[in-house]
Design an enzyme around this catalytic site. Structure first.
Site, mmCIF file in Angstrom:
data_model
loop_
_atom_site.group_PDB
_atom_site.id
_atom_site.type_symbol
_atom_site.label_atom_id
_atom_site.label_comp_id
_atom_site.label_asym_id
_atom_site.label_seq_id
_atom_site.Cartn_x
_atom_site.Cartn_y
_atom_site.Cartn_z
ATOM 1 C CD1 TRP A 1 45.506 44.435 48.772
ATOM 2 C CD2 TRP A 1 43.421 43.392 48.104
ATOM 3 N NE1 TRP A 1 45.488 43.948 49.252
ATOM 4 C CE2 TRP A 1 44.225 43.435 49.618
ATOM 5 C CE3 TRP A 1 42.530 42.911 47.443
ATOM 6 C CZ2 TRP A 1 44.205 42.112 50.016
ATOM 7 C CZ3 TRP A 1 42.610 41.513 47.933
ATOM 8 C CH2 TRP A 1 43.182 41.692 49.588
ATOM 9 C CG ASP B 1 41.084 50.095 46.836
ATOM 10 O OD1 ASP B 1 40.962 50.449 47.814
ATOM 11 O OD2 ASP B 1 41.562 48.839 46.622
ATOM 12 C CE LYS C 1 43.329 46.426 54.729
ATOM 13 N NZ LYS C 1 44.728 45.945 55.349
#
Length: 356
Positions: free
Chosen positions: A101, A168, A192
Site C-alpha cells: 500500500w 496512512d 480495518k
C-alpha cells in the site's frame, strides 16, 4: 457459535456495535424509519456525523486547528488526494516504502511531481521497517504507512521532519497511543479497525491546505469537504454510523489506553507462542512486528498443514490464511478481537505440537 474472526479486513467489530447497527437498519432513533432510508440532512443523521467527528478529536487528543472528515473511495483515493492537496506545483514529496500500500501511494504521487523514496524494504519482501533514513528538508511532505497488513510490520516510532508529516493509519488506527498532533494529515480506511467498508477517516490540520498553487478538482479538494462538514455529496451513512458506534464503544471502555493494553497482551501471547513452538516461525523482523497483523509460517507445511488447517476449522478460527505475497498464516488482532480468541488459537497451535 460465533467464530474467532482473525480476518485482515473487513475487520471484526464489537458485538454490541453490530447489534446497535443492525437495529438502526430497521428502526433508527425510534423514527420507525431505517437509518439508510432517511435524509442525510436530517437532524438525526447530522447528530451522528457531529458525534463521530467529536469522538475522533477526543480519542486522539487533538488540539484546535484540525478538521475531521469522513470521505469515500478508501485509502486508495487518499493516495492521490494527498499529493493533490499538499504537493506544490513543481514540488516534491518523500515516501517511506514499507509494503504494497505504501508503494501504491508513492506511485500515485509520482503523477504530481518529484518523489523521493527515502527507505525501501522490498529487498527482504517488506519484512522490516527501514531505519536511519533521512527526509529531505525541501520536501513538501513525508508520507509513511504506520502498519502493513500484508507483511506484518509496524512502525514503532516516527521521524521528526522539517516538512508536513502524513501517515496512512488504515490498519492500526485507534489501536495504540501516539502523539497524533505530530502529524499534519492522517487517513485511514474504516474497514480495518473502525467500522465497515465505505468510509475513510481523514484528520487534517487546517492551516496546511490551499498552498499548492495548483487547481484541485472540487471533489478532491479537502477544503470542499471541510466547508460542507463531510456532506458535499451524500455520505455513506451506515459506515459512518457504525464507525461512530465503535468510537463510542472505545471511549466508554477506557479509550486508547484501555485497548492498547489489551492489544499488547494479545500480540505478546501470540508472538510468544510462535517463538516457543518449534513448528512455527514468524516472518517479520522481531523489532518491527505488527501488533495488529501477526504473520507466521509452518516450518514443515508438507507434514503439518493439512492437520493444522483442519484443527483451525474445527476450532472456529476464521480468516487466518496469509496473503499470497507471504504465504502461511496471518492473525489479524484488531481492537474488537477478544483475548479469548487468541487463547483459542494458541491452544490449537499447542495441540498440533503435541500431536507432531
Amino acid at each position: 457459535m460465533k467464530k474467532h474472526n482473525f480476518s485482515a479486513g473487513p475487520c471484526i467489530l464489537p458485538e454490541s456495535v453490530l447489534k446497535q447497527a443492525s437495529e438502526a437498519i430497521l428502526n433508527f432513533d425510534d423514527l420507525n424509519l431505517s437509518l439508510i432510508e432517511i435524509s442525510h440532512r436530517s437532524k438525526n443523521v447530522v447528530a451522528v456525523m457531529d458525534e463521530a467527528m467529536a469522538l475522533v478529536k477526543e480519542l486522539m487528543g487533538l488540539p484546535e486547528g484540525y478538521s475531521v472528515l469522513f470521505l469515500q473511495g478508501g485509502a486508495s483515493l487518499e493516495f492521490l488526494m494527498v499529493p493533490y492537496n499538499l504537493m506544490k506545483e513543481g514540488g516534491k514529496a518523500a515516501y517511506l516504502e514499507t509494503g504494497t500500500w505504501a508503494k501504491k501511494a508513492r506511485q500515485e504521487a509520482e503523477a504530481f511531481g518529484d518523489v523521493t523514496v527515502v527507505g525501501n524494504s522490498s529487498d527482504k519482501n517488506f519484512s522490516y521497517i527501514p531505519k536511519g533514513y533521512e527526509v529531505p528538508a525541501d520536501a513538501d511532505y513525508f508520507h509513511s504507512t504506520s502498519n502493513n497488513t500484508i507483511y506484518g510490520t509496524q512502525m514503532k516510532s516516527f521521524p521528526k521532519v522539517n516538512c508536513l508529516n502524513v501517515c496512512d493509519m488504515s490498519s492500526d488506527i485507534f489501536s495504540r497511543n501516539l502523539d497524533f498532533s505530530q502529524f499534519d494529515l492522517i487517513y485511514a480506511g474504516a474497514q480495518k479497525n473502525m467500522g465497515p467498508a465505505g468510509t475513510t477517516l481523514v484528520v487534517v490540520k487546517d492551516e496546511i491546505l490551499g498552498k499548492t498553487g495548483r487547481k484541485i478538482p472540487t471533489m478532491l479538494d479537502y477544503n470542499t469537504h471541510i466547508a460542507k462538514e463531510s456532506m458535499f455529496n451524500t455520505p455513506p451513512v451506515f459506515a459512518i454510523y457504525t464507525s461512530m458506534l465503535t468510537l463510542r464503544w472505545l471511549k466508554e471502555n477506557g479509550g486508547i489506553d484501555w485497548i492498547e493494553n489489551i492489544n499488547n497482551q494479545k500480540a505478546e501471547l501470540l508472538y510468544g507462542e510462535i517463538d516457543r513452538n518449534p513448528l512455527f516461525a514468524g516472518t517479520a523482523a522481531v523489532e518491527d512486528r505488527s501488533y495488529m497483523n501477526a504473520c507466521f509460517l509452518l516450518n514443515d507445511e508438507s507434514a503439518h498443514k493439512e492437520s493444522f488447517d483442519n484443527m483451525l476449522k474445527e476450532g472456529g478460527i476464521n480468516g487466518l490464511n496469509g496473503h499470497r505475497s507471504v504465504g502461511g498464516y496471518r492473525a489479524s488482532m484488531y481492537n474488537a478481537l477478544p483475548l479469548s480468541s487468541v487463547e483459542a488459537l494458541l491452544e490449537i497451535m499447542r495441540e498440533l505440537e503435541r500431536k507432531a
